[in-house]
Design an enzyme around this catalytic site. Sequence first.
Site: not given
Length: 332
Positions: A16-17
Amino acid sequence: MTQKNAIVLAAGKGTRMRSEKNKVMHTLIDRPILAYPIDALKEAGADRIVVVAGYQAQSLMDAFKDVEFAIQKEQLGTGHAVMQCTVLENEPGYTLVMNGDVPCLQASTLQALYEETQKNNHSLVLLSAVLEDGAHYGRVVRNDAGQVLEIVESKDCTQDQKQIREINAGVYCFNNRDLFESLSKLTTNNAQHEYYLTDLVKILSSQGKSVQTIQCNPDEMAGINTVTELYGVSQWMIQKINQKWMDQGVQIMDPKRTVIGKDVQIGHDVEIYPGTHLMGKTIIQDWCEIYPNTWIEDATVEDHCKLHSCIVKNCTVPQNTFKENEFIKEGL
């Protein structure tokens, strides 16, 4: 003297980064995210620290040469990650387990976990917090007498369990022998089909062993899964550090636009103007004026200096120096 071990879970990529870099290697102020829990554990007295790595493991090994590593080749859950730490299997004392993406946890909180586990000979002491909305956190389930029975992960909670406000903060201190004897009892019978470390709470409790909690400030348990969350944590940390220095008399003209690393040292009668970054092992001595848009990293600025819009790295700035719009690296 009782041995204190620690396991830091850092094997995931952190998709999700939206980055190719391992999540815990993203920069928070002036160092990787992972540096903060490692430093906190050292300050709390950990004798051995084992980091569980997986994705881009070599980048972690290159950055942190003073800790040990275990490799988790497959991502099969937190319990599976701890199973890889066989180097600690026969060690005495207590083992603290935490994630590598929680940089706000204070050394004093980790020390309290060690001390409570040892003082009362608990099998497990876990960190919890009380939230108005438990959201995605696992819930701490107790019996009518208040004894901890189990942790139920959010995805596995019943509707009644979702109403529980005490949540699991994801930090555990185990009697080391109980930890490794119980790992073999974990199964993947859950919504994620993974080995949950939290299942050890129920396993140990059902054996009549002592499982207790310590509550923490919810701010400390903030994890980082997205760039937005990284920003939120950095703002919290910047505010906390700046407040500490203002309490000690440092005149920070605009704390929202001033960034100071946690290892920086500042003397008395120092004025810091907006847009300043003080990073790494920087030392600002007495009676200095750091004017806007100055970046100082791993440098010593001696007494009565005035710097304006300068970049200063890896050097000593002699006392009574005034510089403007200069890059100062190896001396003046």
